[in-house]
Each structure stands twice: as structure tokens, then as C-alpha cells.
Enzyme design. Structure first.
Site, short mmCIF file in Angstrom:
data_model
loop_
_atom_site.label_atom_id
_atom_site.label_comp_id
_atom_site.label_asym_id
_atom_site.label_seq_id
_atom_site.Cartn_x
_atom_site.Cartn_y
_atom_site.Cartn_z
N ASP A 3 2.77 2.64 3.67
CA ASP A 3 2.01 2.56 2.42
C ASP A 3 0.65 3.19 2.69
OD1 ASP A 3 1.22 1.73 -0.22
OD2 ASP A 3 0.04 0.14 0.73
N SER A 4 -0.07 3.46 1.61
CA SER A 4 -1.41 4.01 1.77
C SER A 4 -2.37 3.00 2.40
CB SER A 4 -1.94 4.42 0.39
OG SER A 4 -1.91 3.30 -0.47
N TYR A 35 -4.37 6.62 -2.07
CA TYR A 35 -3.59 7.81 -2.38
C TYR A 35 -3.61 8.04 -3.90
CZ TYR A 35 -1.20 7.91 2.24
OH TYR A 35 -0.88 7.99 3.58
N GLY A 36 -3.85 6.94 -4.62
CA GLY A 36 -3.67 6.95 -6.08
C GLY A 36 -4.62 7.83 -6.87
N CYS A 66 4.87 2.70 -0.99
CA CYS A 66 3.76 3.08 -1.88
C CYS A 66 4.32 3.77 -3.13
CB CYS A 66 2.87 4.05 -1.11
SG CYS A 66 1.50 4.71 -2.05
N ASN A 67 3.91 3.30 -4.28
CA ASN A 67 4.39 3.90 -5.53
C ASN A 67 3.92 5.34 -5.70
OD1 ASN A 67 5.63 1.78 -7.70
ND2 ASN A 67 4.35 0.80 -6.17
N THR A 68 2.67 5.60 -5.30
CA THR A 68 2.14 6.95 -5.43
C THR A 68 2.94 7.91 -4.54
OG1 THR A 68 -0.04 5.96 -5.81
CG2 THR A 68 0.03 8.32 -5.33
N GLU A 142 -8.42 -5.78 -3.45
CA GLU A 142 -9.05 -5.57 -2.14
C GLU A 142 -10.26 -6.48 -1.96
OE1 GLU A 142 -8.25 -3.16 0.35
OE2 GLU A 142 -6.47 -2.46 -0.69
N CYS A 174 2.74 -0.44 -8.72
CA CYS A 174 1.73 -0.25 -7.67
C CYS A 174 1.82 -1.45 -6.73
CB CYS A 174 0.33 -0.17 -8.28
SG CYS A 174 -0.98 -0.08 -7.04
N THR A 175 1.70 -1.14 -5.45
CA THR A 175 1.86 -2.17 -4.42
C THR A 175 0.94 -3.38 -4.59
OG1 THR A 175 0.31 -0.83 -3.16
CG2 THR A 175 2.63 -0.64 -2.59
N HIS A 176 -0.26 -3.15 -5.11
CA HIS A 176 -1.24 -4.24 -5.20
C HIS A 176 -0.99 -5.18 -6.38
CE1 HIS A 176 -3.35 -1.70 -2.41
NE2 HIS A 176 -4.37 -2.53 -2.33
N1 DGL Z 1 -0.22 1.95 -2.52
C1 DGL Z 1 -0.70 2.56 -3.73
C2 DGL Z 1 0.43 2.57 -4.77
O1 DGL Z 1 1.32 1.77 -4.75
C3 DGL Z 1 -1.92 1.84 -4.30
C4 DGL Z 1 -3.18 2.08 -3.50
C5 DGL Z 1 -3.58 3.54 -3.46
O2 DGL Z 1 -4.07 4.09 -4.46
O3 DGL Z 1 -3.39 4.13 -2.41
O4 DGL Z 1 0.42 3.41 -5.64
#
Ligand code: DGL
Length: 254
Positions: A3-4, A35-36, A66-68, A142, A174-176
Site C-alpha cells: 500500500d502507499s 499516492y492519491g 491500495c485503491n489508487t 492519519e 480507499c484503504t483509510h
Molecule cells: N492507500 C491509498 C488508497 O487506497 C490512500 C492513501 C494515499 O493517497 O496514498 O487509495
């Protein structure tokens, strides 16, 4: 899985709950998060480097947590790495398609929404889609602000459109976002919430036999101030993180 940053630990946790004996290796690219907000080229390059690091660890299955990264890099990763690969987009879409009566909401980072990946797949299946980027959600998590008045106000600000549009299902793309689930659920009362982390864990049934020692290795490219606190918040336990320089990832130009 990679993941990012720390958010993908929500996916790791769901996988650990489903597969208690499987050995898990996680790389969080905390030196280069988020990454987003980045371009597709950069997300693809970072994803290739993370996947390269993990395949050198001898993994059998790669989860793009990571979704991105899943939205932009999944095809490139599939063409470059010989291991079975599971992203977070397809399992989330599958779950939404199973329950929705026709109108699906998708929330994610700016890059995920801009990629149009969720929208394209869902529309091709005949669903109406309302997508919205919620860029303040990641920093809220965060900061540990997963509940409370500020969180509720931000949730209301981003999700009012989706509520008014009458979506019956909402994908947390999104992971968060699973960490904000309580506040989101309260505001979107009656809407079915799809948590991609649970959907991914279910999707792994066809690849994972759950034999192993149940070890968890956590690698991060930066040990930023909140890292240990975030690991504990998401995993519910302390797991010591190992630092790996992003310049040493395979394929890194540094
Ligand atoms: N892990 C990213 C996602 O799921 C969220 C955090 C980021 O922007 O890197 O898209």
C-alpha cells in the site's frame, strides 16, 4: 501486499482474520504517501517497485491493498509479475453488484476517482454510479480523528451529494476509509457499506490454503512520527515495523 502507507493495514487485518496461519508480508510506502494525489505514471512506477520488493521475498500471491494503485497499475503489474494478483477494486465491485438495486456510490482519493476505474466497471454492469473524491479523509485518519464532531462534519460535507442522489450502496474505495466507517454509516443510514478490505479477504479464498506459521512482517519506507501509533490503531496490537529505504526497492531510479 503493498500500500502507499499504513492504510492498507485495514486489508492486512481483514486477511489475517480470515487466514490466521498464512504468512503475510506487507510493504507500506510511507516515504512516498500519498499516492492519491499523483499522476498515473508515478503511481505505476511506485507500484512496480513495491511489487518487485515483495516478489523478491518469495511471495505466492500479491495483494495490491491500495485503491489508487489498483485503479492505475493492476494491468501493468499483472503483465510483469508471474504470481496471482488480487487488487482491491474488483472484490469491492463484486460485493456492491451483489447487493445494489441499481445506484452505487464510490468514494476514494482524487486519483482513484479521476481514473474512472470503479465507474467504468460498474457502469458496464448496468449500475448508475455517483463517485466522489474525499481528500480530507486520509489526513483525518492519519491524525487519529476517526470519531467526533470534526469527523462527522467532514463526512457530512463530502457525502451529502451521495445521500441526496439516493445511492443504495457505498463502496469505501480507499484503504483509510474503513476506519471512518462508524461516522459514515451513521450519516448514510440505510445504505449498504462495502468495505473493500473484507471483500479482498473473501476473494483470496481461491488462492490461499492458510497453511504456514501465521507470521506478519511489516516493512515501511519511512518511519514517520505517527507510524507506530497508526500500526497499533489499525491492527489493535503492536507489531514492530522494519525500515527499508525506497531507494533500495528493485527498479528504483535512486
Ligand atoms: N492507500 C491509498 C488508497 O487506497 C490512500 C492513501 C494515499 O493517497 O496514498 O487509495
Amino acid at each position: 501486499m503493498f500500500d502507499s502507507g499504513v492504510g492498507g493495514l485495514t486489508v492486512l487485518k481483514a486477511i489475517r482474520e480470515r487466514f490466521p496461519n498464512t504468512d503475510l508480508v506487507y510493504l507500506g510506502d510511507t516515504a512516498r504517501v500519498p499516492y492519491g494525489t499523483r499522476s498515473s505514471e508515478t503511481v505505476i512506477r511506485y507500484s512496480l517497485e513495491c511489487a518487485g520488493f515483495l516478489t523478491e521475498k518469495g511471495i505466492d500471491v500479491l495483494v495490491v491493498a491500495c485503491n489508487t494503485a489498483s485503479s492505475y497499475a493492476i494491468d501493468v503489474l499483472r503483465s510483469r509479475f508471474p504470481v496471482p494478483l488480487v487488487g482491491v477494486v474488483d472484490p469491492g465491485v463484486k460485493e456492491a453488484a451483489r447487493v445494489s438495486k441499481g445506484k452505487v456510490g464510490v468514494i476514494g482519493t482524487q486519483a482513484t476517482v479521476k481514473s474512472g476505474t470503479y465507474q467504468r466497471i460498474l457502469r458496464s454492469m448496468g449500475f448508475e454510479v455517483v463517485a466522489k473524491a474525499c481528500p480530507l479523509f486520509v489526513p483525518l485518519v492519519e491524525e487519529g480523528l476517526v470519531e467526533g464532531e470534526i469527523t462527522d462534519r467532514v463526512v457530512e460535507m463530502y457525502l451529502s451529494d451521495l445521500k441526496e442522489a439516493g445511492v443504495d450502496t457505498l463502496i469505501l474505495g480507499c484503504t483509510h476509509y474503513p476506519l471512518l466507517r462508524r461516522s459514515i454509516e451513521r450519516f448514510m443510514e440505510g445504505v449498504y457499506i462495502v468495505d473493500s478490505s473484507e471483500a479482498v479477504a473473501k476473494d483470496l479464498d481461491s488462492f490461499v490454503v492458510d497453511s504456514g506459521s501465521g507470521t506478519t512482517e511489516l516493512y515501511f519506507t519511512d518511519r514517520y512520527q505517527n507510524l507506530d501509533r497508526m500500526v497499533e490503531l489499525i491492527m489493535g496490537e503492536r507489531i514492530p515495523p522494519v525500515l527499508v529505504s525506497e531507494g533500495s526497492l528493485p527498479g528504483s531510479p535512486f
